[in-house]
Design an enzyme around this catalytic site. Structure first.
Site, PDB file in Angstrom:
ATOM      1  N   ASP A  76      30.536  44.675  48.452  1.00 37.06           N
ATOM      2  CA  ASP A  76      29.761  43.689  47.678  1.00 37.06           C
ATOM      3  C   ASP A  76      28.246  43.905  47.774  1.00 37.06           C
ATOM      4  O   ASP A  76      27.504  43.467  46.905  1.00 37.06           O
ATOM      5  CB  ASP A  76      30.075  42.266  48.154  1.00 37.06           C
ATOM      6  CG  ASP A  76      31.525  41.882  47.918  1.00 37.06           C
ATOM      7  OD1 ASP A  76      32.230  42.637  47.223  1.00 37.06           O
ATOM      8  OD2 ASP A  76      31.953  40.825  48.430  1.00 37.06           O
ATOM      9  N   ARG A 116      36.207  49.062  19.444  1.00 39.81           N
ATOM     10  CA  ARG A 116      36.450  47.783  20.096  1.00 39.81           C
ATOM     11  C   ARG A 116      35.360  47.502  21.127  1.00 39.81           C
ATOM     12  O   ARG A 116      34.651  48.408  21.552  1.00 39.81           O
ATOM     13  CB  ARG A 116      37.742  47.854  20.913  1.00 39.81           C
ATOM     14  CG  ARG A 116      38.983  47.808  20.133  1.00 39.81           C
ATOM     15  CD  ARG A 116      40.154  48.087  21.078  1.00 39.81           C
ATOM     16  NE  ARG A 116      41.396  48.019  20.357  1.00 39.81           N
ATOM     17  CZ  ARG A 116      42.493  48.658  20.715  1.00 39.81           C
ATOM     18  NH1 ARG A 116      42.492  49.433  21.784  1.00 39.81           N
ATOM     19  NH2 ARG A 116      43.590  48.530  20.012  1.00 39.81           N
ATOM     20  N   ARG A 144      39.087  43.890  24.385  1.00 35.66           N
ATOM     21  CA  ARG A 144      40.155  44.079  25.366  1.00 35.66           C
ATOM     22  C   ARG A 144      39.609  43.769  26.763  1.00 35.66           C
ATOM     23  O   ARG A 144      38.407  43.932  27.015  1.00 35.66           O
ATOM     24  CB  ARG A 144      40.644  45.535  25.355  1.00 35.66           C
ATOM     25  CG  ARG A 144      41.356  45.919  24.096  1.00 35.66           C
ATOM     26  CD  ARG A 144      42.735  45.245  24.032  1.00 35.66           C
ATOM     27  NE  ARG A 144      43.548  45.783  22.961  1.00 35.66           N
ATOM     28  CZ  ARG A 144      43.590  45.312  21.719  1.00 35.66           C
ATOM     29  NH1 ARG A 144      42.816  44.306  21.366  1.00 35.66           N
ATOM     30  NH2 ARG A 144      44.400  45.870  20.827  1.00 35.66           N
TER      31      ARG A 144
HETATM   32  O1  F6P Z   1      34.238  41.244  50.092  1.00 34.84           O
HETATM   33  C1  F6P Z   1      34.849  42.302  49.439  1.00 34.84           C
HETATM   34  C2  F6P Z   1      35.810  41.805  48.391  1.00 34.84           C
HETATM   35  O2  F6P Z   1      36.442  42.931  47.814  1.00 34.84           O
HETATM   36  C3  F6P Z   1      35.215  40.900  47.326  1.00 34.84           C
HETATM   37  O3  F6P Z   1      34.543  41.628  46.323  1.00 34.84           O
HETATM   38  C4  F6P Z   1      36.456  40.182  46.834  1.00 34.84           C
HETATM   39  O4  F6P Z   1      36.117  38.929  46.288  1.00 34.84           O
HETATM   40  C5  F6P Z   1      37.245  40.016  48.085  1.00 34.84           C
HETATM   41  O5  F6P Z   1      36.818  41.018  48.985  1.00 34.84           O
HETATM   42  C6  F6P Z   1      38.740  40.110  47.929  1.00 34.84           C
HETATM   43  O6  F6P Z   1      39.334  39.840  49.157  1.00 34.84           O
HETATM   44  P1  F6P Z   1      40.839  40.078  49.580  1.00 34.84           P
HETATM   45  O7  F6P Z   1      40.958  41.473  50.077  1.00 34.84           O
HETATM   46  O8  F6P Z   1      41.055  39.090  50.679  1.00 34.84           O
HETATM   47  O9  F6P Z   1      41.668  39.827  48.367  1.00 34.84           O
END
Ligand code: F6P
Length: 353
Positions: free
Chosen positions: A133, A168, A274
């Site tokens: 992130d 699209r 899409r």
């Molecule tokens: O923090 C990393 C992340 O991939 C986020 O982008 C996402 O919201 C979350 O983890 C998903 O978490 P999990 O692996 O618990 O589904």
């Protein structure tokens, strides 16, 4: 210091293995051995029926052939039990009983919360930022971000090819929880025309208007990047838009999905749209060179600090320089709003609509 521990916690990120390897080898070069705890803070709580399932002594050979591998060989998890004080105290006791004198915690915000609670109990910890992130404001970079962007743009390039053939538009959902970093960087690198992020209010009507206008002006394909948390900054009254419109029946503001958003944009703009959710593809894969190098630098730096008896901090990068800040400061740090505005404005400038 004679022995330290290392763990990966929260969502995995490409480059975590390179960071673990660096911790182990930087430790060995100073006569420090490393114990790898499995499944994040669960391993430190040592609740498995066999200890081997909770931790392992990491020799130099054990981290051979890991620098290029995605995921984390120590495995990872989110450990809600670790929010409880009694479990944190147990963790410190467990680590002391193994002779572990300091812990390197690789992960994102949740991981740093766990590290901060150990610090409060007087246990030496170092946080290493590992999350695709890239949502921690104290550092310019978190391990895994570069690879995640590369993966996303590779896929979006393919999506653009087929969109062009069919004239699209495409709405592509990327990860990022409540942060737009992945969406912005992916958007700029893939030439996206529109990016929707949680930090900036947006409306479906406005997006649909842009799609319509762009098509009228000869754009036969458009890429819209939708950050997974961008629903939180949506200002449109979805139910009012969908009410009485047969083509939008079944779509509700309460349970809005990215396919629902794509469908509304399609109906309002009159252009085919899409939806694609890139999902966990962004978390896997072999780390990029940048992720391998930064992970190696941060992992080794964490050990350098512990060896100098500096702890209770999170390491990071500012420009090319390694830095550290108190772990509580790191875990609450947000991306600079000025950087968010700059990204948003650049997307608008480059969109060519
Ligand atoms: O923090 C990393 C992340 O991939 C986020 O982008 C996402 O919201 C979350 O983890 C998903 O978490 P999990 O692996 O618990 O589904």
């Amino acid at each position: 210091m004679k022995r330290i521990g290392v763990l990966t916690s929260g969502g995995d990120a490409p480059g975590m293995n390179a960071a673990i390897r660096a911790v182990v080898r930087a430790g060995l070069s100073r006569g420090i051995s490393t114990i790898g705890f499995k499944r994040g803070f669960n391993g430190v709580l040592m609740r498995s029926s066999s200890n081997q399932d909770d931790f392992t002594v990491l020799t130099s050979r054990e981290v051979s052939g890991t620098v290029h591998r995605g995921g984390t060989f120590l495995m990872t998890a989110r450990c809600l039990d670790f929010l409880e004080k009694e479990n944190q105290i147990k963790a410190v006791e467990n680590m002391r009983s193994l002779g572990v004198e300091g812990l390197v915690c690789i992960g994102g915000n949740g991981t740093f919360h766990g590290a901060a609670s150990l610090k409060e109990l007087g246990f030496p910890v170092i946080g290493v930022p590992g999350t695709i992130d890239n949502d921690m404001g104290y550092t310019d970079y978190c391990i895994g971000f570069d690879t995640a962007i590369d993966t996303a743009i590779e896929n979006i390039d393919r999506i653009r090819d087929t969109c062009g053939s069919h004239e699209r538009a495409s709405l592509v959902t990327v990860m990022g929880r409540d942060c737009g970093e992945i969406a912005f960087h992916t958007g700029i690198a893939s030439g996206a025309e529109i990016v929707m992020v949680p930090e900036i209010p947006w409306s479906i009507e406005e997006v649909a208007e842009k799609v319509k206008w762009a098509a009228m002006n000869g754009k036969n394909t458009m890429i819209m990047i939708f950050a997974e948390g961008a629903g939180s900054s949506l200002t449109s009254d979805v139910d009012a838009i969908c009410e009485g419109n047969e083509s939008l029946s079944g779509i509700s503001g309460k349970y809005l999905t990215s396919s629902g958003i794509a469908r509304i944009i399609e109906v309002l703009s009159g252009q085919e749209v899409r939806a694609t959710v890139l999902g966990y593809t962004q978390r896997g894969g072999s780390p990029s060179a940048k992720d391998r190098v930064i992970a190696s630098r941060l992992g080794a730096y964490a050990v350098d600090l512990l060896a100098q008896e500096i702890s209770g901090v999170a390491v990071g990068l500012k420009g090319e320089d390694l830095i550290y800040v108190p772990v509580e400061e790191a875990m609450n740090s947000k991306i600079d709003p000025a950087a968010v505005s700059e990204m948003a404005s650049l997307i608008g400038t480059l969109a060519g609509i």
